[in-house]
Write a protein that holds these residues in place. Structure first.
Motif, PDB file in Angstrom:
ATOM      1  N   ALA A  31       0.839  -1.202   0.000  1.00 22.51           N
ATOM      2  CA  ALA A  31       0.000   0.000   0.000  1.00 22.51           C
ATOM      3  C   ALA A  31       0.878   1.258   0.000  1.00 22.51           C
ATOM      4  CB  ALA A  31      -0.938  -0.008   1.209  1.00 22.51           C
ATOM      5  N   LYS A  61      -4.156   1.725   3.640  1.00 17.75           N
ATOM      6  CA  LYS A  61      -3.821   0.401   4.175  1.00 17.75           C
ATOM      7  C   LYS A  61      -4.236  -0.654   3.154  1.00 17.75           C
ATOM      8  CE  LYS A  61      -4.608   1.528   9.036  1.00 17.75           C
ATOM      9  NZ  LYS A  61      -3.302   1.149   9.590  1.00 17.75           N
ATOM     10  N   LEU A  62      -3.525  -1.751   3.173  1.00 15.82           N
ATOM     11  CA  LEU A  62      -3.839  -2.862   2.283  1.00 15.82           C
ATOM     12  C   LEU A  62      -5.113  -3.578   2.735  1.00 15.82           C
ATOM     13  CD1 LEU A  62      -2.296  -4.309  -0.092  1.00 15.82           C
ATOM     14  CD2 LEU A  62      -1.516  -5.960   1.609  1.00 15.82           C
ATOM     15  N   TYR A  63      -5.448  -3.378   4.013  1.00 10.79           N
ATOM     16  CA  TYR A  63      -6.568  -4.107   4.610  1.00 10.79           C
ATOM     17  C   TYR A  63      -7.285  -3.165   5.553  1.00 10.79           C
ATOM     18  CZ  TYR A  63      -2.994  -4.020   8.098  1.00 10.79           C
ATOM     19  OH  TYR A  63      -2.029  -3.567   8.951  1.00 10.79           O
ATOM     20  N   PRO A  65      -8.446  -2.665   9.140  1.00 14.07           N
ATOM     21  CA  PRO A  65      -8.155  -3.313  10.424  1.00 14.07           C
ATOM     22  C   PRO A  65      -9.428  -3.710  11.177  1.00 14.07           C
ATOM     23  CG  PRO A  65      -7.024  -1.197  10.243  1.00 14.07           C
ATOM     24  CD  PRO A  65      -7.977  -1.280   9.089  1.00 14.07           C
ATOM     25  N   ALA A  70      -9.428  -7.169   2.491  1.00 16.44           N
ATOM     26  CA  ALA A  70      -8.494  -6.400   1.667  1.00 16.44           C
ATOM     27  C   ALA A  70      -9.190  -5.146   1.136  1.00 16.44           C
ATOM     28  CB  ALA A  70      -8.003  -7.268   0.515  1.00 16.44           C
TER      29      ALA A  70
END
Lengths: 157, 390
Positions: A31, A61-63, A65, A70
Protein backbone atom coordinates in the motif's frame (compact mmCIF):
# COMPACT_ATOMS: atom_id res chain seq x y z
CA UNK A 1 22.58 17.83 26.86
CA UNK A 2 20.42 16.75 23.98
CA UNK A 3 18.34 13.67 23.42
CA UNK A 4 20.90 11.93 21.22
CA UNK A 5 23.99 12.99 23.15
CA UNK A 6 23.15 12.16 26.75
CA UNK A 7 24.54 10.67 28.85
CA UNK A 8 27.95 12.26 28.35
CA UNK A 9 31.23 12.16 30.30
CA UNK A 10 31.04 8.38 30.50
CA UNK A 11 34.84 8.30 30.58
CA UNK A 12 34.62 9.35 34.23
CA UNK A 13 33.25 5.97 35.26
CA UNK A 14 34.33 2.43 34.43
CA UNK A 15 32.13 1.68 31.47
CA UNK A 16 32.64 1.32 27.79
CA UNK A 17 30.59 2.18 24.80
CA UNK A 18 28.82 -0.36 22.67
CA UNK A 19 25.81 -0.72 20.49
CA UNK A 20 23.76 -3.34 18.70
CA UNK A 21 25.72 -3.43 15.44
CA UNK A 22 22.82 -3.24 12.99
CA UNK A 23 21.13 -0.77 10.73
CA UNK A 24 17.94 -1.20 8.76
CA UNK A 25 16.64 -1.07 5.25
CA UNK A 26 12.85 -0.71 5.10
CA UNK A 27 10.32 -1.27 2.34
CA UNK A 28 7.17 0.82 2.03
CA UNK A 29 4.95 -2.24 1.67
CA UNK A 30 2.37 -2.81 -1.03
CA UNK A 31 0.00 0.00 0.00
CA UNK A 32 2.81 2.40 0.89
CA UNK A 33 4.58 1.80 -2.40
CA UNK A 34 1.48 2.77 -4.35
CA UNK A 35 0.76 5.82 -2.16
CA UNK A 36 4.25 7.27 -2.51
CA UNK A 37 4.45 6.54 -6.23
CA UNK A 38 1.22 8.47 -6.78
CA UNK A 39 2.57 11.31 -4.66
CA UNK A 40 5.90 11.38 -6.47
CA UNK A 41 4.75 10.86 -10.06
CA UNK A 42 1.35 12.54 -10.05
CA UNK A 43 1.49 14.76 -6.99
CA UNK A 44 -1.75 13.38 -5.65
CA UNK A 45 -2.97 11.94 -2.37
CA UNK A 46 -4.60 8.52 -2.57
CA UNK A 47 -6.60 6.64 0.04
CA UNK A 48 -7.63 2.98 0.07
CA UNK A 49 -11.28 2.10 0.70
CA UNK A 50 -12.75 -0.82 2.63
CA UNK A 51 -15.33 -2.65 0.51
CA UNK A 52 -17.26 -3.65 3.62
CA UNK A 53 -17.52 -0.56 5.86
CA UNK A 54 -16.62 2.03 3.21
CA UNK A 55 -13.94 3.72 5.33
CA UNK A 56 -11.23 5.43 3.28
CA UNK A 57 -7.77 5.14 4.85
CA UNK A 58 -5.08 7.78 4.61
CA UNK A 59 -2.28 6.76 4.82
CA UNK A 60 -3.70 3.92 2.78
CA UNK A 61 -3.82 0.40 4.18
CA UNK A 62 -3.84 -2.86 2.28
CA UNK A 63 -6.57 -4.11 4.61
CA UNK A 64 -9.29 -2.68 6.83
CA UNK A 65 -8.16 -3.31 10.42
CA UNK A 66 -11.78 -3.33 11.61
CA UNK A 67 -13.46 -5.53 8.97
CA UNK A 68 -10.24 -7.43 8.20
CA UNK A 69 -10.78 -7.61 4.45
CA UNK A 70 -8.49 -6.40 1.67
CA UNK A 71 -8.97 -2.78 0.56
CA UNK A 72 -8.64 -3.05 -3.19
CA UNK A 73 -10.38 0.17 -4.22
CA UNK A 74 -8.31 3.36 -4.25
CA UNK A 75 -9.70 6.89 -4.30
CA UNK A 76 -8.03 10.24 -4.85
CA UNK A 77 -8.26 12.63 -1.92
CA UNK A 78 -8.47 16.37 -2.54
CA UNK A 79 -5.28 17.76 -0.97
CA UNK A 80 -7.16 20.19 1.21
CA UNK A 81 -7.73 19.47 4.89
CA UNK A 82 -8.42 20.86 8.32
CA UNK A 83 -5.99 21.31 11.22
CA UNK A 84 -7.15 18.93 13.94
CA UNK A 85 -4.39 19.86 16.38
CA UNK A 86 -0.92 21.40 16.19
CA UNK A 87 2.23 22.08 18.16
CA UNK A 88 5.11 24.53 17.81
CA UNK A 89 8.69 23.28 18.12
CA UNK A 90 11.11 25.79 19.63
CA UNK A 91 14.06 23.51 20.36
CA UNK A 92 15.60 20.73 18.27
CA UNK A 93 16.58 17.22 19.39
CA UNK A 94 19.93 18.47 20.67
CA UNK A 95 18.24 21.21 22.67
CA UNK A 96 19.47 23.77 20.18
CA UNK A 97 17.19 26.74 19.71
CA UNK A 98 15.59 26.65 16.27
CA UNK A 99 16.10 29.74 14.12
CA UNK A 100 12.46 29.62 13.16
CA UNK A 101 9.87 27.78 15.26
CA UNK A 102 8.45 24.81 13.34
CA UNK A 103 4.71 24.21 13.33
CA UNK A 104 3.65 20.54 13.18
CA UNK A 105 -0.02 19.73 12.70
CA UNK A 106 -2.35 16.77 12.38
CA UNK A 107 -4.34 17.43 9.21
CA UNK A 108 -7.60 15.57 8.56
CA UNK A 109 -9.49 15.29 5.27
CA UNK A 110 -13.26 15.08 4.75
CA UNK A 111 -14.52 11.52 4.38
CA UNK A 112 -11.19 9.99 5.35
CA UNK A 113 -10.17 7.87 8.34
CA UNK A 114 -6.85 9.03 9.71
CA UNK A 115 -4.92 11.91 8.20
CA UNK A 116 -1.41 13.25 7.89
CA UNK A 117 0.96 14.64 10.49
CA UNK A 118 3.03 17.26 8.72
CA UNK A 119 4.50 20.74 8.93
CA UNK A 120 2.50 23.93 8.50
CA UNK A 121 4.01 26.84 6.56
CA UNK A 122 3.10 30.39 5.59
CA UNK A 123 0.88 30.64 8.66
CA UNK A 124 1.30 34.45 8.86
CA UNK A 125 1.06 36.72 11.88
CA UNK A 126 -2.01 35.10 13.37
CA UNK A 127 -0.25 31.77 13.53
CA UNK A 128 -1.80 28.33 13.27
CA UNK A 129 -5.25 27.52 14.61
CA UNK A 130 -7.30 24.38 15.18
CA UNK A 131 -10.01 24.21 12.53
CA UNK A 132 -7.90 26.15 10.02
CA UNK A 133 -8.36 25.01 6.41
CA UNK A 134 -5.05 24.08 4.84
CA UNK A 135 -3.78 22.87 1.47
CA UNK A 136 -0.82 20.74 0.44
CA UNK A 137 2.31 22.40 -1.00
CA UNK A 138 4.44 19.97 -3.00
CA UNK A 139 8.16 19.99 -3.53
CA UNK A 140 8.94 20.49 -7.24
CA UNK A 141 11.54 17.68 -7.28
CA UNK A 142 10.08 14.62 -5.58
CA UNK A 143 11.73 11.42 -4.38
CA UNK A 144 8.82 9.33 -3.13
CA UNK A 145 8.73 10.14 0.59
CA UNK A 146 6.73 12.19 3.05
CA UNK A 147 9.10 15.08 2.41
CA UNK A 148 7.68 15.32 -1.13
CA UNK A 149 5.10 17.40 0.70
CA UNK A 150 6.88 20.62 1.67
CA UNK A 151 4.16 21.62 4.14
CA UNK A 152 0.48 22.51 4.40
CA UNK A 153 -0.49 26.18 4.28
CA UNK A 154 -3.65 28.08 5.05
CA UNK A 155 -6.07 28.08 2.09
CA UNK A 156 -6.09 31.37 0.17
CA UNK A 157 -2.44 32.24 0.80
CA UNK B 1 -6.42 -31.76 33.94
CA UNK B 2 -7.31 -28.54 35.63
CA UNK B 3 -8.47 -26.50 32.69
CA UNK B 4 -11.93 -25.60 31.51
CA UNK B 5 -11.93 -25.97 27.73
CA UNK B 6 -10.56 -28.52 25.36
CA UNK B 7 -8.92 -26.54 22.56
CA UNK B 8 -8.96 -27.27 18.82
CA UNK B 9 -7.10 -25.86 15.84
CA UNK B 10 -9.75 -24.88 13.30
CA UNK B 11 -7.77 -23.23 10.51
CA UNK B 12 -4.28 -22.24 9.40
CA UNK B 13 -2.70 -19.76 7.01
CA UNK B 14 0.81 -19.17 5.71
CA UNK B 15 2.38 -16.59 3.40
CA UNK B 16 4.99 -17.33 0.79
CA UNK B 17 8.46 -17.44 2.38
CA UNK B 18 10.68 -14.75 0.84
CA UNK B 19 14.24 -13.52 1.28
CA UNK B 20 13.13 -9.90 0.85
CA UNK B 21 9.43 -9.18 0.99
CA UNK B 22 8.12 -5.91 -0.34
CA UNK B 23 5.16 -6.28 2.04
CA UNK B 24 5.46 -4.69 5.46
CA UNK B 25 5.32 -6.98 8.47
CA UNK B 26 1.73 -5.84 9.05
CA UNK B 27 0.78 -6.77 5.51
CA UNK B 28 2.34 -10.22 5.90
CA UNK B 29 0.38 -10.69 9.13
CA UNK B 30 -2.85 -9.73 7.41
CA UNK B 31 -2.30 -12.19 4.58
CA UNK B 32 -1.64 -15.13 6.92
CA UNK B 33 -4.37 -14.20 9.40
CA UNK B 34 -6.98 -13.70 6.66
CA UNK B 35 -6.08 -17.10 5.21
CA UNK B 36 -6.41 -18.77 8.62
CA UNK B 37 -9.82 -17.15 9.20
CA UNK B 38 -11.02 -18.18 5.73
CA UNK B 39 -9.89 -21.75 6.29
CA UNK B 40 -11.72 -21.79 9.64
CA UNK B 41 -14.85 -20.26 8.11
CA UNK B 42 -14.75 -17.44 10.65
CA UNK B 43 -14.32 -13.66 10.63
CA UNK B 44 -12.24 -11.37 12.79
CA UNK B 45 -15.39 -10.34 14.66
CA UNK B 46 -15.63 -13.96 15.85
CA UNK B 47 -12.18 -13.79 17.42
CA UNK B 48 -12.31 -12.96 21.12
CA UNK B 49 -8.56 -12.58 21.56
CA UNK B 50 -5.42 -12.29 19.47
CA UNK B 51 -1.96 -13.61 20.21
CA UNK B 52 1.11 -12.36 18.35
CA UNK B 53 4.52 -13.97 18.34
CA UNK B 54 7.48 -12.29 16.78
CA UNK B 55 11.18 -12.46 17.62
CA UNK B 56 13.70 -9.61 18.18
CA UNK B 57 12.58 -6.08 17.35
CA UNK B 58 16.02 -5.64 15.78
CA UNK B 59 14.96 -7.79 12.79
CA UNK B 60 12.04 -5.69 11.55
CA UNK B 61 13.80 -2.58 12.85
CA UNK B 62 10.69 -1.41 14.66
CA UNK B 63 10.92 -1.06 18.40
CA UNK B 64 7.93 -2.62 20.20
CA UNK B 65 6.98 -4.38 17.00
CA UNK B 66 4.23 -6.36 18.71
CA UNK B 67 2.34 -3.08 18.97
CA UNK B 68 3.34 -2.05 15.45
CA UNK B 69 2.06 -5.31 13.96
CA UNK B 70 -1.17 -5.38 15.96
CA UNK B 71 -3.67 -4.10 13.41
CA UNK B 72 -2.32 -6.36 10.66
CA UNK B 73 -2.79 -9.33 12.96
CA UNK B 74 -6.36 -8.44 13.89
CA UNK B 75 -5.32 -7.01 17.26
CA UNK B 76 -7.93 -4.31 17.01
CA UNK B 77 -10.68 -3.66 19.58
CA UNK B 78 -10.00 -6.92 21.36
CA UNK B 79 -7.50 -8.34 23.88
CA UNK B 80 -4.10 -8.65 22.22
CA UNK B 81 -0.86 -9.93 23.66
CA UNK B 82 2.62 -10.63 22.29
CA UNK B 83 4.69 -13.57 23.43
CA UNK B 84 8.33 -13.96 22.67
CA UNK B 85 10.78 -16.73 23.44
CA UNK B 86 13.16 -16.19 20.51
CA UNK B 87 13.19 -19.12 18.09
CA UNK B 88 10.77 -20.97 20.34
CA UNK B 89 8.14 -18.27 19.78
CA UNK B 90 6.17 -19.83 16.91
CA UNK B 91 5.34 -22.99 18.82
CA UNK B 92 4.96 -21.04 22.03
CA UNK B 93 2.36 -18.81 20.33
CA UNK B 94 0.04 -21.81 20.17
CA UNK B 95 0.72 -22.56 23.84
CA UNK B 96 -0.09 -18.93 24.63
CA UNK B 97 -3.30 -19.11 22.57
CA UNK B 98 -4.09 -22.48 24.14
CA UNK B 99 -4.20 -21.10 27.67
CA UNK B 100 -6.35 -18.17 26.55
CA UNK B 101 -8.99 -20.68 25.42
CA UNK B 102 -8.29 -23.52 27.86
CA UNK B 103 -8.75 -21.11 30.76
CA UNK B 104 -12.38 -20.70 29.76
CA UNK B 105 -11.86 -16.97 29.38
CA UNK B 106 -12.22 -17.03 25.58
CA UNK B 107 -13.89 -19.37 23.11
CA UNK B 108 -11.81 -18.24 20.14
CA UNK B 109 -8.28 -16.94 19.66
CA UNK B 110 -6.41 -15.90 16.55
CA UNK B 111 -2.71 -16.75 16.78
CA UNK B 112 -0.33 -14.94 14.42
CA UNK B 113 3.45 -15.22 14.08
CA UNK B 114 5.52 -12.87 11.96
CA UNK B 115 9.12 -12.24 11.10
CA UNK B 116 10.53 -9.78 8.63
CA UNK B 117 14.25 -10.33 8.86
CA UNK B 118 15.32 -8.61 5.66
CA UNK B 119 15.37 -5.05 7.05
CA UNK B 120 18.16 -6.07 9.45
CA UNK B 121 21.47 -5.02 7.91
CA UNK B 122 24.16 -5.97 7.25
CA UNK B 123 22.76 -9.35 8.40
CA UNK B 124 20.50 -10.57 11.24
CA UNK B 125 23.54 -12.35 12.71
CA UNK B 126 24.78 -8.89 13.71
CA UNK B 127 21.74 -8.54 15.96
CA UNK B 128 22.55 -11.94 17.46
CA UNK B 129 25.95 -10.60 18.46
CA UNK B 130 24.14 -8.45 21.01
CA UNK B 131 22.32 -11.31 22.76
CA UNK B 132 25.60 -12.30 24.39
CA UNK B 133 27.45 -10.84 27.33
CA UNK B 134 29.18 -7.52 26.64
CA UNK B 135 32.46 -8.40 28.24
CA UNK B 136 32.85 -12.15 27.79
CA UNK B 137 31.70 -13.34 24.35
CA UNK B 138 30.99 -10.12 22.48
CA UNK B 139 34.60 -8.94 22.31
CA UNK B 140 35.30 -12.19 20.39
CA UNK B 141 32.86 -11.19 17.66
CA UNK B 142 30.38 -13.91 18.58
CA UNK B 143 27.27 -14.77 16.57
CA UNK B 144 24.75 -17.59 16.64
CA UNK B 145 26.72 -19.74 14.21
CA UNK B 146 29.38 -20.10 16.88
CA UNK B 147 27.16 -21.64 19.48
CA UNK B 148 25.71 -24.01 16.92
CA UNK B 149 29.17 -24.99 15.80
CA UNK B 150 30.34 -25.64 19.37
CA UNK B 151 27.18 -27.57 20.18
CA UNK B 152 27.22 -29.52 16.91
CA UNK B 153 30.83 -30.52 17.37
CA UNK B 154 30.18 -31.65 20.94
CA UNK B 155 27.16 -33.68 19.79
CA UNK B 156 29.16 -35.24 16.93
CA UNK B 157 32.11 -36.10 19.20
CA UNK B 158 30.07 -37.63 22.02
CA UNK B 159 28.13 -39.93 19.68
CA UNK B 160 30.79 -40.29 16.94
CA UNK B 161 28.47 -39.00 14.25
CA UNK B 162 30.04 -38.42 10.83
CA UNK B 163 29.35 -35.18 9.00
CA UNK B 164 27.94 -37.24 6.12
CA UNK B 165 25.08 -38.40 8.34
CA UNK B 166 24.26 -34.87 9.43
CA UNK B 167 24.28 -33.85 5.77
CA UNK B 168 21.46 -36.36 5.21
CA UNK B 169 19.13 -34.10 7.20
CA UNK B 170 19.78 -31.30 4.69
CA UNK B 171 19.25 -33.71 1.80
CA UNK B 172 15.93 -34.99 3.22
CA UNK B 173 14.47 -31.65 4.25
CA UNK B 174 15.53 -29.76 1.14
CA UNK B 175 13.89 -32.47 -0.96
CA UNK B 176 10.70 -32.38 1.14
CA UNK B 177 10.60 -28.62 0.71
CA UNK B 178 10.20 -29.02 -3.05
CA UNK B 179 6.55 -29.93 -2.39
CA UNK B 180 5.83 -26.90 -0.23
CA UNK B 181 4.08 -24.09 -2.12
CA UNK B 182 5.37 -21.52 0.38
CA UNK B 183 9.04 -22.56 0.18
CA UNK B 184 11.55 -19.77 -0.29
CA UNK B 185 13.09 -19.54 -3.75
CA UNK B 186 16.43 -21.36 -3.94
CA UNK B 187 16.11 -23.15 -0.59
CA UNK B 188 14.59 -26.56 -1.38
CA UNK B 189 16.15 -28.80 -3.99
CA UNK B 190 17.62 -32.15 -4.93
CA UNK B 191 20.99 -32.37 -3.23
CA UNK B 192 23.43 -35.19 -2.60
CA UNK B 193 25.45 -35.68 0.57
CA UNK B 194 28.47 -34.61 -1.45
CA UNK B 195 26.77 -31.32 -2.42
CA UNK B 196 26.14 -30.58 1.25
CA UNK B 197 29.67 -31.57 2.28
CA UNK B 198 31.17 -29.49 -0.51
CA UNK B 199 29.32 -26.32 0.45
CA UNK B 200 31.34 -23.56 2.04
CA UNK B 201 32.40 -23.97 5.67
CA UNK B 202 30.98 -21.06 7.67
CA UNK B 203 32.12 -21.98 11.17
CA UNK B 204 33.43 -25.51 11.33
CA UNK B 205 31.68 -27.99 11.32
CA UNK B 206 28.75 -25.89 10.08
CA UNK B 207 28.59 -25.77 6.27
CA UNK B 208 26.36 -23.36 4.37
CA UNK B 209 23.91 -26.06 3.28
CA UNK B 210 23.53 -27.19 6.90
CA UNK B 211 22.02 -23.81 7.89
CA UNK B 212 18.51 -22.49 7.28
CA UNK B 213 18.20 -19.15 5.48
CA UNK B 214 17.03 -15.66 6.46
CA UNK B 215 13.34 -15.30 5.61
CA UNK B 216 10.36 -12.91 5.65
CA UNK B 217 6.93 -14.49 6.27
CA UNK B 218 3.93 -14.81 8.54
CA UNK B 219 1.78 -17.71 9.70
CA UNK B 220 -1.50 -17.93 11.60
CA UNK B 221 -3.85 -20.43 13.20
CA UNK B 222 -7.33 -20.16 14.68
CA UNK B 223 -7.86 -21.83 18.07
CA UNK B 224 -11.34 -22.51 19.41
CA UNK B 225 -13.00 -24.18 22.36
CA UNK B 226 -14.60 -27.60 22.02
CA UNK B 227 -18.03 -25.98 21.92
CA UNK B 228 -17.14 -23.90 18.85
CA UNK B 229 -15.12 -26.70 17.23
CA UNK B 230 -18.03 -29.12 17.32
CA UNK B 231 -20.30 -26.56 15.72
CA UNK B 232 -17.82 -25.59 13.01
CA UNK B 233 -16.15 -28.78 11.82
CA UNK B 234 -16.36 -32.55 11.47
CA UNK B 235 -12.57 -32.75 11.54
CA UNK B 236 -11.41 -31.07 14.75
CA UNK B 237 -7.69 -31.22 15.44
CA UNK B 238 -7.18 -31.09 19.19
CA UNK B 239 -4.36 -29.52 21.11
CA UNK B 240 -3.67 -32.60 23.21
CA UNK B 241 -0.53 -31.48 24.95
CA UNK B 242 1.62 -28.41 25.46
CA UNK B 243 4.98 -28.07 27.16
CA UNK B 244 7.73 -25.57 27.55
CA UNK B 245 10.91 -25.50 29.61
CA UNK B 246 14.08 -23.50 30.13
CA UNK B 247 17.64 -24.44 30.97
CA UNK B 248 20.38 -22.06 32.13
CA UNK B 249 20.69 -19.13 29.76
CA UNK B 250 24.43 -19.35 30.13
CA UNK B 251 25.72 -21.76 27.49
CA UNK B 252 28.70 -23.00 29.51
CA UNK B 253 26.41 -24.21 32.27
CA UNK B 254 24.31 -26.72 30.36
CA UNK B 255 24.90 -29.92 28.42
CA UNK B 256 25.62 -29.07 24.83
CA UNK B 257 25.35 -32.63 23.56
CA UNK B 258 21.81 -33.18 24.86
CA UNK B 259 18.88 -30.68 25.03
CA UNK B 260 17.48 -31.46 28.45
CA UNK B 261 15.11 -28.49 28.23
CA UNK B 262 13.49 -30.07 25.16
CA UNK B 263 13.09 -33.33 27.06
CA UNK B 264 11.36 -31.59 29.96
CA UNK B 265 9.11 -29.63 27.60
CA UNK B 266 8.24 -32.86 25.79
CA UNK B 267 7.58 -34.73 29.03
CA UNK B 268 5.19 -31.96 30.09
CA UNK B 269 3.31 -32.18 26.78
CA UNK B 270 3.26 -36.00 26.82
CA UNK B 271 1.95 -36.07 30.38
CA UNK B 272 -0.91 -33.80 29.39
CA UNK B 273 -1.62 -35.85 26.26
CA UNK B 274 -1.36 -39.08 28.29
CA UNK B 275 1.44 -40.37 26.08
CA UNK B 276 3.63 -42.98 27.73
CA UNK B 277 5.51 -44.31 24.70
CA UNK B 278 6.15 -41.36 22.36
CA UNK B 279 7.90 -43.53 19.75
CA UNK B 280 4.69 -45.46 19.19
CA UNK B 281 2.16 -42.77 19.98
CA UNK B 282 3.64 -39.87 17.99
CA UNK B 283 3.04 -40.55 14.30
CA UNK B 284 4.88 -37.62 12.77
CA UNK B 285 7.07 -34.87 14.12
CA UNK B 286 7.85 -31.37 12.93
CA UNK B 287 11.12 -31.11 14.82
CA UNK B 288 12.91 -27.77 14.91
CA UNK B 289 15.69 -27.83 12.30
CA UNK B 290 17.32 -24.40 11.92
CA UNK B 291 20.57 -26.35 11.51
CA UNK B 292 20.81 -29.86 10.10
CA UNK B 293 22.18 -31.46 13.27
CA UNK B 294 19.42 -29.87 15.36
CA UNK B 295 16.79 -32.18 13.92
CA UNK B 296 18.70 -35.18 15.30
CA UNK B 297 19.63 -33.46 18.56
CA UNK B 298 15.99 -32.48 19.12
CA UNK B 299 14.59 -35.91 18.20
CA UNK B 300 16.64 -37.29 21.07
CA UNK B 301 15.44 -34.55 23.42
CA UNK B 302 11.87 -35.32 22.37
CA UNK B 303 12.47 -38.98 23.38
CA UNK B 304 11.72 -40.07 19.82
CA UNK B 305 15.17 -41.67 19.78
CA UNK B 306 17.70 -42.75 22.40
CA UNK B 307 20.70 -40.52 22.93
CA UNK B 308 22.88 -40.94 19.86
CA UNK B 309 20.27 -43.06 18.05
CA UNK B 310 18.62 -40.37 15.89
CA UNK B 311 21.38 -40.45 13.23
CA UNK B 312 20.78 -44.19 12.77
CA UNK B 313 17.01 -43.71 12.36
CA UNK B 314 17.78 -41.09 9.72
CA UNK B 315 20.20 -43.41 7.92
CA UNK B 316 17.61 -46.19 7.91
CA UNK B 317 15.02 -43.91 6.30
CA UNK B 318 12.68 -44.02 9.31
CA UNK B 319 12.26 -40.22 9.24
CA UNK B 320 11.41 -39.97 5.53
CA UNK B 321 7.86 -39.09 4.50
CA UNK B 322 7.20 -42.75 3.78
CA UNK B 323 9.01 -43.92 6.92
CA UNK B 324 7.61 -45.09 10.26
CA UNK B 325 8.24 -41.73 11.91
CA UNK B 326 8.20 -38.94 9.31
CA UNK B 327 10.21 -35.95 10.59
CA UNK B 328 9.80 -32.54 8.97
CA UNK B 329 7.58 -33.71 6.11
CA UNK B 330 6.99 -30.00 5.40
CA UNK B 331 10.65 -29.56 4.50
CA UNK B 332 11.22 -27.73 7.76
CA UNK B 333 13.39 -24.69 8.15
CA UNK B 334 16.12 -26.29 6.04
CA UNK B 335 13.77 -26.85 3.11
CA UNK B 336 11.10 -24.15 3.36
CA UNK B 337 12.86 -21.28 5.12
CA UNK B 338 13.34 -19.79 8.55
CA UNK B 339 11.26 -16.71 9.37
CA UNK B 340 11.94 -17.26 13.09
CA UNK B 341 8.55 -17.05 14.83
CA UNK B 342 6.58 -17.80 11.65
CA UNK B 343 8.74 -20.90 11.04
CA UNK B 344 7.67 -22.41 14.37
CA UNK B 345 4.02 -21.75 13.63
CA UNK B 346 4.47 -23.18 10.12
CA UNK B 347 5.41 -26.45 11.85
CA UNK B 348 2.21 -26.45 13.90
CA UNK B 349 0.23 -25.66 10.71
CA UNK B 350 1.95 -28.59 8.94
CA UNK B 351 0.93 -31.03 11.68
CA UNK B 352 -2.63 -29.63 11.44
CA UNK B 353 -2.71 -30.18 7.65
CA UNK B 354 -1.15 -33.65 7.94
CA UNK B 355 -3.67 -34.77 10.56
CA UNK B 356 -6.54 -33.52 8.39
CA UNK B 357 -5.06 -35.26 5.35
CA UNK B 358 -4.77 -31.90 3.59
CA UNK B 359 -1.00 -31.77 3.11
CA UNK B 360 -1.24 -32.59 -0.60
CA UNK B 361 2.05 -33.76 -2.10
CA UNK B 362 3.59 -33.55 1.38
CA UNK B 363 1.10 -35.97 2.94
CA UNK B 364 2.96 -38.74 4.75
CA UNK B 365 2.37 -42.36 3.74
CA UNK B 366 1.35 -43.82 7.07
CA UNK B 367 -1.99 -42.99 8.67
CA UNK B 368 -1.49 -40.31 11.29
CA UNK B 369 -3.60 -39.52 14.30
CA UNK B 370 -1.13 -37.66 16.44
CA UNK B 371 1.80 -35.40 15.67
CA UNK B 372 4.02 -32.91 17.39
CA UNK B 373 5.66 -29.62 16.57
CA UNK B 374 8.70 -28.42 18.49
CA UNK B 375 10.81 -25.31 18.50
CA UNK B 376 13.76 -24.05 20.45
CA UNK B 377 15.26 -20.67 21.01
CA UNK B 378 15.63 -17.76 23.44
CA UNK B 379 19.33 -17.91 24.36
CA UNK B 380 19.30 -21.48 22.93
CA UNK B 381 17.94 -22.85 26.19
CA UNK B 382 14.17 -22.93 25.69
CA UNK B 383 12.14 -25.85 24.39
CA UNK B 384 8.52 -25.52 23.27
CA UNK B 385 6.34 -28.49 22.28
CA UNK B 386 2.76 -28.84 21.04
CA UNK B 387 1.07 -32.22 20.49
CA UNK B 388 -1.93 -32.22 18.15
CA UNK B 389 -4.28 -35.15 17.64
CA UNK B 390 -7.50 -36.21 15.97
Amino acid sequence: MGVTTKPNRLEKIRTWRGSVPVWHQYTLGLAGERFFRELKDRGRLMASRCPRCGAAYLLPKLYCPACFVACEEWVEIKPRGVVDTFTVLHEGLEEEELKEPVVVAFVTFPGVKGGLVHRLGEVGRDGPAVGMEVEMVLRPERRGGLDDILYFRPVGK
Amino acid sequence: MGYKNRVAVLGAGLTKFMRRAQETGKELCFEAARMALDSAGLELKDMEAVVMSTAPDAFDGVHMKGEYLADGAGGFRRPYMRSYVGGGSGVFSVIHGWYHVASGHFDTCLVVAEEKMSPCMPHPQAAFNAIYDQFTERPLGVNLLWIFALEMNRYMQVHKIPLETISLVSVKNKKNGLDHPCAQAGIPGEYTVKDIMDSEVLVWPVHRLMVSPVTDAAAAVVLVSERVAKRMTDKPVWVEGVGWHLDSSYWTNRDLYYPKYVEYAARMAYRMAVITDPRKEIHLAEVYDPFAYKELHHMEGLLLADKGEAPRLLEKGVTQRDGDLPVCPSGGLMGVGNPIAAAGLMKVAEVFWQLRGEAGARQVSRPVKRGLAQAWGDLMQVGTVVVLGV
